[in-house]
Design an enzyme around this catalytic site. Sequence first.
Site, PDB file in Angstrom:
ATOM      1  N   SER A 112      18.675 -47.242  16.475  1.00 45.79           N
ATOM      2  CA  SER A 112      19.891 -47.945  16.835  1.00 45.79           C
ATOM      3  C   SER A 112      20.687 -47.139  17.860  1.00 45.79           C
ATOM      4  O   SER A 112      20.930 -45.947  17.688  1.00 45.79           O
ATOM      5  CB  SER A 112      20.750 -48.177  15.583  1.00 45.79           C
ATOM      6  OG  SER A 112      21.949 -48.829  15.918  1.00 45.79           O
ATOM      7  N   GLY A 113      21.085 -47.827  18.942  1.00 51.08           N
ATOM      8  CA  GLY A 113      21.837 -47.150  19.991  1.00 51.08           C
ATOM      9  C   GLY A 113      20.981 -46.620  21.103  1.00 51.08           C
ATOM     10  O   GLY A 113      21.510 -46.022  22.053  1.00 51.08           O
ATOM     11  N   GLU A 163      14.431 -45.565  10.927  1.00 51.15           N
ATOM     12  CA  GLU A 163      15.785 -45.206  10.506  1.00 51.15           C
ATOM     13  C   GLU A 163      15.724 -44.229   9.341  1.00 51.15           C
ATOM     14  O   GLU A 163      14.914 -44.385   8.416  1.00 51.15           O
ATOM     15  CB  GLU A 163      16.585 -46.453  10.112  1.00 51.15           C
ATOM     16  CG  GLU A 163      16.900 -47.372  11.289  1.00 51.15           C
ATOM     17  CD  GLU A 163      17.846 -48.486  10.907  1.00 51.15           C
ATOM     18  OE1 GLU A 163      18.162 -48.615   9.700  1.00 51.15           O
ATOM     19  OE2 GLU A 163      18.301 -49.232  11.807  1.00 51.15           O
ATOM     20  N   GLY A 208      14.076 -49.567  15.298  1.00 48.58           N
ATOM     21  CA  GLY A 208      13.268 -48.362  15.258  1.00 48.58           C
ATOM     22  C   GLY A 208      13.332 -47.687  13.899  1.00 48.58           C
ATOM     23  O   GLY A 208      13.993 -48.155  12.958  1.00 48.58           O
ATOM     24  N   SER A 214      24.669 -53.155  18.242  1.00 48.14           N
ATOM     25  CA  SER A 214      23.409 -52.927  17.550  1.00 48.14           C
ATOM     26  C   SER A 214      22.846 -54.244  17.018  1.00 48.14           C
ATOM     27  O   SER A 214      23.551 -55.042  16.397  1.00 48.14           O
ATOM     28  CB  SER A 214      23.634 -51.961  16.382  1.00 48.14           C
ATOM     29  OG  SER A 214      22.446 -51.787  15.643  1.00 48.14           O
ATOM     30  N   SER A 215      21.570 -54.466  17.274  1.00 44.16           N
ATOM     31  CA  SER A 215      20.897 -55.659  16.750  1.00 44.16           C
ATOM     32  C   SER A 215      20.618 -55.448  15.268  1.00 44.16           C
ATOM     33  O   SER A 215      19.933 -54.497  14.889  1.00 44.16           O
ATOM     34  CB  SER A 215      19.584 -55.907  17.506  1.00 44.16           C
ATOM     35  OG  SER A 215      19.822 -56.164  18.860  1.00 44.16           O
ATOM     36  N   THR A 259      18.179 -53.548  22.915  1.00 44.31           N
ATOM     37  CA  THR A 259      18.664 -54.891  23.228  1.00 44.31           C
ATOM     38  C   THR A 259      18.877 -55.065  24.726  1.00 44.31           C
ATOM     39  O   THR A 259      18.500 -56.079  25.318  1.00 44.31           O
ATOM     40  CB  THR A 259      19.968 -55.155  22.466  1.00 44.31           C
ATOM     41  OG1 THR A 259      19.725 -55.015  21.054  1.00 44.31           O
ATOM     42  CG2 THR A 259      20.480 -56.550  22.751  1.00 44.31           C
TER      43      THR A 259
END
Length: 1590
Positions: free
Chosen positions: A180-181, A467, A465, A242-243, A185
Amino acid sequence: MATEKARQAAEVYTKGTQAWLPVDTDACWISVTCVSNTITDDGNVRLVFEDDNEEKEHIFESKLAEIEKADGSNLPPLRNPPKMEYTDDLTNLSYLNEPAVLNTIRTRYMQHLIYTYSGIVLIAVNPFDRVSLYEPDIVQQYAGRRRGELEPHLFAIAEDAYRCMIREQMNQTIVVSGESGAGKTVSAKYIMRYFATADDQESVGKKKKEGGGMTEVEEQILATNPIMEAFGNAKTTRNDNSSRFGKYIEIQFDKDANIIGAKIRTYLLERSRLIFQPKTERNYHIFYQLCAGAPTSERKEFHLGDYTSFHYLNQSGTGTIPGVDDAYEFEVTQRALSTVGLSLQLQWQIFRLLSALLHIGNIQITGRGDAMLADTDEALIIATRLLGIKTADFRKWIVRKQIVTRSEKIVTNLNPTQAQVVKDSVAKYVYANLFDWLVGVINDSLSSPDPEKILTFIGVLDIYGFEHFKKNSFEQFCINYANEKLQQQFNQHVFKLEQEEYVREQINWTFIDFSDNQKCIDLIEGKLGILSLLDEESRLPAGSDQGFCQKLYDNFGKPDYKQFFKKPRFSNNAFTVAHYAHDVQYEAESFIDKNKDTVPDEHLALLQGSEFDFLKEVMDKAAANNPAPTPEKSKRMSMIARKPTLGSIFKLSLIQLMDTIGQTNVHYIRCIKPNEAKVAWEFEPSMVLSQLRACGVLETIRISCAGYPSRWTFEEFAERYYALVPSKYWNGDDLRGLAKVILDASIPDGTQYQIGITKIFFRAGQLALMEKLRSDKFNASATLLQKHMRRFIYRSRYVHMRDLALRLQCVARQKAAAANLRSLREQKAAVQIQTQWRRFAARKAYNQRQRFIVQLQSAIRAYHARHKLVFERETHAAIQIQRLVRGWFARKQYKAQRDFVIHLQSCIRRRVGRKQLMSLRAEARSVNHFKEVSYKLENTVVELTQTITSLKDEKKSMGDKTTQLEGEIRTWMEKYEKMEKQSKKFQERLQEPTVPQTQWDSLVGERDQLSKNYREALDTLKSRDKEIISINDSMESLRKQNEKLHKDLEAANERAADESEVTELKSQIAALKAQLTQAMRGGMRRGSSSNNLRSLSPAPDRLRSVSPSKPLDVNDFKDDVRQRSRSPARGRKARRNSLDAPSMNNPVDRLRLDKNPRPTSIDQYSNIFGAKGNRIIPGSVIEDPDEEIHSILREEDKLLAEITEGLIKELKMPLPSMQNPPSRKEIFFPAHMISMCVTEMWRRQYIQESERLLFTIMDTIQKRCLSCSGEEAITPCAFWLTNVHELLSMVCTAEHSLEQEVFNHGRSSGWADFEKLVATVKFEMQCLEDNIFHAWLKETKRRLSKIIVPAVIESQSLPGFITADTGRFFNKLLTGSSQPAYSMDDLLNYLNKVWRTMKCYFIEPSVATQVLTELLKMIGVNGFNDLLMRKNFSSWKRAMQIQYNITRIEEWCKGHDIPEGSLQLEHLMQTTKMLQMKKSSVEDIENIYDVCWILSPTQVQKLISNYHVADYENPIKPAILKAVAAHVVTGDTADVLLLDSVPIDDTANPFEIPVPRQTQLQTYIPSWIKVQHVRALTVLVQQQSQPSSA
């Protein structure tokens, strides 16, 4: 042997060798340099290193046995040469290891290069800043380019997938992954935008995107991004956007590679985020957008307020994102929803449902033991009203539950916690179903209406991805499970590619072992895996998280699962799974509830029975997509259907996804998050390294290293290592043999490499050995060169010193000899001086004595001469006096005698003259003389009286005729009225089917004949009226003359006039007689030719007054007008005005404002110029040229065919040539001929014919110009551009001439309508000129665009600085002399052709300047953009070549008087200067920015980062690259990367029509052109113009 191998591996670390050492800091690795290398006899290895930054010493100790056991992996990793550290593909590194990979990515990131290849993987590091890498111009730069031609980029991967799809007709998938980040996206968004906006020029049948436009499907695909982001993205601690779900977008293509549809699949929406958000995080964006952007009316209807008033939105304390306007984003979301086909009404139904969910979150549940919910709860009432359900029922099943047994239903109360869970589960269920419904609607909108047209698709997978948080729950478990599956597929794909390449190259290989994570996947999804146990525990009525954990401990506590499953030491409610990237500990809390994710049946029934139709539609679609399974028949009839759990659903969808990916060709993009704080351009090595491990990049490298990681083609290998063998082997024809010779001489162990078909494969570390040998060879060569150079220098110095000594000796001897010579010269000079002095003194004395004697002689002679002169003067004077006195006396006597004789003669003559005068006076006063004069005057008066009497009789007879004609006219009018009445009756009868057609035709013919007779009578009457008026005028003038004669006669009788008065009277009488005779002859001529005068057309209103009741046919009326306009003219032809008359005030500007429609030709045009008679030219061959002109103009079709075919379509244009340039008449004769025809039509009132002629000609010219393409369009377009402007100028001149003629004759009626017609014609000509100009410039630029890059960028015209693309010396032996497709000579020849064409065709300088400026701007922009994007052209040698090419263009501009053209090349010129400047210090960088002021910081940074360092150059230091990157300022709109491209289909500046030319009609027609009518018309016009000009 093995120990020897380990010793060789250790001996590589010689003094000065750079390596990497691991450290415990955030840097992970530090760069060190080997100081010493000690290997003892007992096998101990001691390496001493020095830190490159802190000068700190580091010691590495090991043993050869350990090195051998580890196969050298425990040695410090070697560092790549500085030149290799900037490579854009990690697989090109000489030393492929973890610190080398990390350092290369960091080095490129510090240069603001966020993309790097790693084999088939693209590594994208998030800059956390806006970068100018995604503009439309950059999209077009990557369109059609192969991967590797330009810098690594998302677009290169997208283009590669697109090309593979077209080439192999196989589906493609682009997997975008990362934590995330990391930018997944945004990357997926830009990939989709690339497919929608890239213009593919190569594919046959591909629809070309004009002006950057997109199809409706492409716009809808892009519109899904803001929708999915609004409903599925949220702010987290790691990412502001974030998606919270995974998506797979299929972009569907047809057989012509056009996008025809799309399809979206979603995975694992994070439902729990709706009801709870951690600190500093937000709920889904759509809720905040709704609160901020809803209008007042909807806000009041849905009871919306600020986000802080809703429990679901205010838990985290964060409701805004810096730099994001939620109200604006709400508008963007609404537009996107409209784009995909959702109506505004349907959108507000969605927002109503979202508002209801917010109010559900505000429902207050109280109570201690049993849950309680007040009936008057405001949030409850609002939520149920918006949902369309009953408040009482919803309240009841929030606080209660129903248990169904075999025999009865039991209702029990819930505690507050359970009630809160039920309330939140309803909200999550509704939102999840709404999200699925929205995805379904988008798919219905995007899907192709004809599925059979879908040939292939490209899928873009944007999925979460790996986590790993402090607390990991069910969502992280599912996410990491998906990443395990993707990593397995990735490893298998990489392994497959490795093996395929080995097979393709036909080398001997063994099976490569790689870490397979299949056991970890079996642990999760096996028959008795974690997901199965979780589902089993979830189905138990008393199932709990603790029971689930205990089952895991019991099943996986065995040694077989020791490597993948671990039990935490200090927790009984958690478990640890050893994933491929990291060991993750999951907290089992809420696993059961999240897996069930069920809603009570009572609430389901309540929602499905809602009065809100939209909610019912959403629930019905959800039920249709997830049908409840039917229970199997068994003995236990009470068994209920098992609902699928969230884990099983996700597992099934993931298996389907893997099957889809497995059937496609996969491309990988790994997004990396460089720092946790989201700071722009900050790089945390430890964080990046962990992500590289998690995303599988390092695993890819490890797989490559297990086989043959380094692969070089024969060409590349020979280029770099040719120096390791003697030059006799340097044969560019046999590269394979040369590579074999090099390998045999360099690597004795043949197992360390394999020679394939096209490549050489090396084991790990062998390229390091080759680099060392190459470096040693070059060092030895450098030493040899230094030795010979020093010998040469010292010998040259000795030879120079010896030569200098000899020269000094020569100079000394020369000076001594010069002194001796000077002494001898002085002695000789003294003797010569004495000799000359003595001669001078003797000669001086002699001259003095001689002068004295001569002067004495002259004085004596002068004395004697003076005395003689005095005597002679006295004698001469006496003689002269005597002569003068005698002459005076003689003249005086003669004069006296002559005067006496003259006086006597005058007296006698005066006397005789007086006698004659007296007799003449007496004769003049006699009566007879006066009678004779009076008699003559009376005769004159009698003659005039008789003439007047005869004119009166003639007038009376004409009046009788007029009365008779008026009676006839009245008779005809009565007949006409009768016929009109009859025509009305016939018209009424005509409507009946019984009337025969012949009778109707006869009536119509009779009516037409009567109309014609009536018009002829009117014309005759008008002509007679004019004749009468003219006769009256002449009679009045004669009467006045008669009165004047009587007055003169009386005055003559009263006074006595002398002889001069009589003479004057006689002359006056003669003049009056001449005038009378002329007047009478004119009257007779008018009377005789009155019937031949051309009649004027009647006024339109009069025609309407006498028109029959049945409306006339429009075509008949036009034909009637045409017949009258074609009647032959008998009047005098008006003389044409000069063409040099000044034109109207700025007619071009007036035309641009004139937007009136094309006027219609009417009868009043015949009154514009007046009647024109026929003039018979004496001595001409043609008796009536005016009639001949009319006959030619009547044959409109023949004349038009001759002009369109002979003067336009089949015209052979004169070729532009500066040696033998064509004359103006050879260029402009088509325009002059057309103008002549049109002008003659206007003069003779052929208005409609001229209109059709002009517009047909303009249409033919436009088709002729638009039919040409490429370089063939230059000549015809330029020729007709200048001819159209010449025709426009002549139309303006003709209009001005006709205007003067009209107003000079005082006939301005109808001129305004005619002027409208001319204005329309001029406007259409300007439009035609504009169209020709743009078509010409379009084809010129299209041709030039193919020449620019090969000629300016690739061609190398400057001798002595030739360089290959790779910049290597040996390349010329390998590739030969490959030249670009075009050279600078081709470019300059093309510019010369364009300039020569405009010059020879007399195109205005302003137009020529605009054309050439546009072309030069295109050269500058295209050349600069291409150079900026190339990787291997940014070198000082290339810069010199390009600078030389630019200089040639600038010289061409100066030579052709286009000084401003050089300004268009300023970007290219400053780029070449920058590439040639020093870049070794920060001061040099500042100097670059000062000198290259026109380049933006981003452009400078791009050029320096792409700078190609030659083997003899020092690489640019990282500190310098960092300083360059620091100049790039975020948010600067002027800081762009690529210049705005010059559009081919349009011009940068609008075309300005030049002012009309001052021109005169020329009647030149080439003899070979077959235009008989035009040629005849030219002869007639010339004959008519000769008398006028005379």
